[in-house]
Design a protein around this motif. Sequence first.
Motif, PDB file in Angstrom:
ATOM      1  N   SER A  76      19.511  52.267  16.519  1.00 47.84           N
ATOM      2  CA  SER A  76      19.902  52.373  15.174  1.00 47.84           C
ATOM      3  C   SER A  76      20.144  50.788  14.677  1.00 47.84           C
ATOM      4  N   GLU A  77      20.302  50.669  13.232  1.00 45.13           N
ATOM      5  CA  GLU A  77      20.299  49.660  12.619  1.00 45.13           C
ATOM      6  C   GLU A  77      21.412  48.655  13.138  1.00 45.13           C
ATOM      7  N   GLU A  78      21.325  47.202  12.952  1.00 41.99           N
ATOM      8  CA  GLU A  78      22.411  46.237  13.796  1.00 41.99           C
ATOM      9  C   GLU A  78      23.562  46.382  12.554  1.00 41.99           C
ATOM     10  N   LYS A  79      23.163  46.876  11.385  1.00 41.02           N
ATOM     11  CA  LYS A  79      24.342  47.087  10.356  1.00 41.02           C
ATOM     12  C   LYS A  79      24.135  48.177   9.542  1.00 41.02           C
ATOM     13  N   ASN A  80      24.907  48.332   8.346  1.00 37.21           N
ATOM     14  CA  ASN A  80      24.573  49.606   7.277  1.00 37.21           C
ATOM     15  C   ASN A  80      24.625  51.003   7.832  1.00 37.21           C
ATOM     16  N   PHE A  81      25.258  51.168   9.143  1.00 33.05           N
ATOM     17  CA  PHE A  81      25.277  52.395   9.619  1.00 33.05           C
ATOM     18  C   PHE A  81      26.541  53.258   8.920  1.00 33.05           C
ATOM     19  N   ASN A  82      26.415  54.532   8.640  1.00 30.09           N
ATOM     20  CA  ASN A  82      27.155  55.453   7.973  1.00 30.09           C
ATOM     21  C   ASN A  82      28.611  55.419   8.905  1.00 30.09           C
ATOM     22  N   LYS A  83      29.718  54.511   8.584  1.00 23.66           N
ATOM     23  CA  LYS A  83      30.905  54.637   9.392  1.00 23.66           C
ATOM     24  C   LYS A  83      31.810  55.698   9.215  1.00 23.66           C
ATOM     25  N   GLU A  84      31.606  56.643   8.026  1.00 19.58           N
ATOM     26  CA  GLU A  84      32.391  57.716   7.725  1.00 19.58           C
ATOM     27  C   GLU A  84      31.722  58.867   8.721  1.00 19.58           C
ATOM     28  N   GLU A  85      30.522  58.639   8.813  1.00 18.33           N
ATOM     29  CA  GLU A  85      29.823  59.854   9.854  1.00 18.33           C
ATOM     30  C   GLU A  85      29.763  59.718  11.232  1.00 18.33           C
ATOM     31  N   TYR A  86      29.492  58.377  11.736  1.00 19.53           N
ATOM     32  CA  TYR A  86      29.549  57.989  12.990  1.00 19.53           C
ATOM     33  C   TYR A  86      30.318  56.840  13.456  1.00 19.53           C
ATOM     34  N   ALA A  87      31.053  57.099  14.436  1.00 25.18           N
ATOM     35  CA  ALA A  87      32.186  56.154  15.142  1.00 25.18           C
ATOM     36  C   ALA A  87      31.363  54.624  15.234  1.00 25.18           C
ATOM     37  N   SER A  88      30.143  54.745  15.987  1.00 25.82           N
ATOM     38  CA  SER A  88      29.567  53.445  16.266  1.00 25.82           C
ATOM     39  C   SER A  88      27.933  53.727  16.047  1.00 25.82           C
ATOM     40  N   ASN A  89      27.200  52.497  16.297  1.00 27.01           N
ATOM     41  CA  ASN A  89      25.957  52.472  16.378  1.00 27.01           C
ATOM     42  C   ASN A  89      25.250  53.309  17.537  1.00 27.01           C
ATOM     43  N   TRP A  90      25.964  53.318  18.816  1.00 25.42           N
ATOM     44  CA  TRP A  90      25.543  54.188  19.564  1.00 25.42           C
ATOM     45  C   TRP A  90      25.488  55.572  19.334  1.00 25.42           C
ATOM     46  N   GLU A  91      26.574  55.988  18.784  1.00 24.16           N
ATOM     47  CA  GLU A  91      26.892  57.441  18.312  1.00 24.16           C
ATOM     48  C   GLU A  91      25.495  57.884  17.400  1.00 24.16           C
ATOM     49  N   LEU A  92      25.194  56.852  16.567  1.00 24.69           N
ATOM     50  CA  LEU A  92      24.207  57.225  15.572  1.00 24.69           C
ATOM     51  C   LEU A  92      22.814  57.167  16.389  1.00 24.69           C
ATOM     52  N   SER A  93      22.683  56.324  17.379  1.00 27.58           N
ATOM     53  CA  SER A  93      21.302  56.337  18.073  1.00 27.58           C
ATOM     54  C   SER A  93      21.225  57.577  18.792  1.00 27.58           C
ATOM     55  N   LEU A  94      22.489  58.137  19.102  1.00 25.27           N
ATOM     56  CA  LEU A  94      22.056  59.106  20.088  1.00 25.27           C
ATOM     57  C   LEU A  94      22.012  60.299  19.321  1.00 25.27           C
ATOM     58  N   ALA A  95      22.475  60.459  18.119  1.00 28.56           N
ATOM     59  CA  ALA A  95      22.051  61.557  17.207  1.00 28.56           C
ATOM     60  C   ALA A  95      20.724  61.660  16.699  1.00 28.56           C
ATOM     61  N   ARG A  96      20.254  60.422  16.691  1.00 29.04           N
ATOM     62  CA  ARG A  96      18.611  60.339  16.337  1.00 29.04           C
ATOM     63  C   ARG A  96      17.704  60.608  17.627  1.00 29.04           C
ATOM     64  N   ALA A  97      18.123  60.418  18.709  1.00 32.79           N
ATOM     65  CA  ALA A  97      17.437  60.786  19.784  1.00 32.79           C
ATOM     66  C   ALA A  97      17.474  62.483  19.804  1.00 32.79           C
ATOM     67  N   VAL A  98      18.582  62.847  19.741  1.00 32.18           N
ATOM     68  CA  VAL A  98      18.839  64.456  19.733  1.00 32.18           C
ATOM     69  C   VAL A  98      18.022  65.151  18.779  1.00 32.18           C
ATOM     70  N   SER A  99      18.046  64.618  17.521  1.00 31.44           N
ATOM     71  CA  SER A  99      17.188  65.089  16.772  1.00 31.44           C
ATOM     72  C   SER A  99      15.793  65.282  16.664  1.00 31.44           C
ATOM     73  N   VAL A 100      15.233  64.164  17.422  1.00 32.86           N
ATOM     74  CA  VAL A 100      13.871  64.022  17.537  1.00 32.86           C
ATOM     75  C   VAL A 100      13.642  65.136  18.885  1.00 32.86           C
TER      76      VAL A 100
END
Length: 152
Positions: A76-100
Amino acid sequence: NVNYLLPIIEPKIKQDEMIKDTPIILLDDRIVISLSGDLLFPSGKAELTDKAKKALFNLGGVLRNIRNTIGVYGYSEEKNFNKEEYASNWELSLARAVSVANELRRAGYMEEILSFGYGGARSFRLTDLPEERRQTLSRRVDIVILSIRGLK
C-alpha cells in the motif's frame, strides 16, 4: 524448480495488451509477476478497477494450467490511505492481496493461493525514485509462483 514455467508464462503475458509491460522476475525458487498499482486500484482503495479485473482474468487463464502454489503479496501507499475504511496500511495491503487472489480464483485458478499484506514496509527500497513512481510501486501487488505444489 520453476525455471520451466517462465518460457510458458512470459510469452502469454507479453501478448496481453494490458499486462504486457509487467515485470516478470525469476528468482531461485519462484517467479514474481509484479502488477502496477495504477493498473489495479485507485489510490487508497482495494476495489479492483474494471481494467484490472479483465487483466487478472487473462492472467488467471494463463496460471490455471499450472499446479504450483501462488502467493499474492499486497502493498500500500506510504501515505494517503483511507483511514475511515482501513485501520492501517497493512490492512489495506492485505485487502488488495485478497482482492487479486479472489479474481484469480474467479478466472479458474484452483490451486492454493496464499495472501500476504506488507503495508508500506518494503517501500524503503524505492527511495531513489521520483515520488509519483514510488507511490505507484508502493501500491503494487506481486503474484509469486512458488516452487511448491498444493498445500491443501
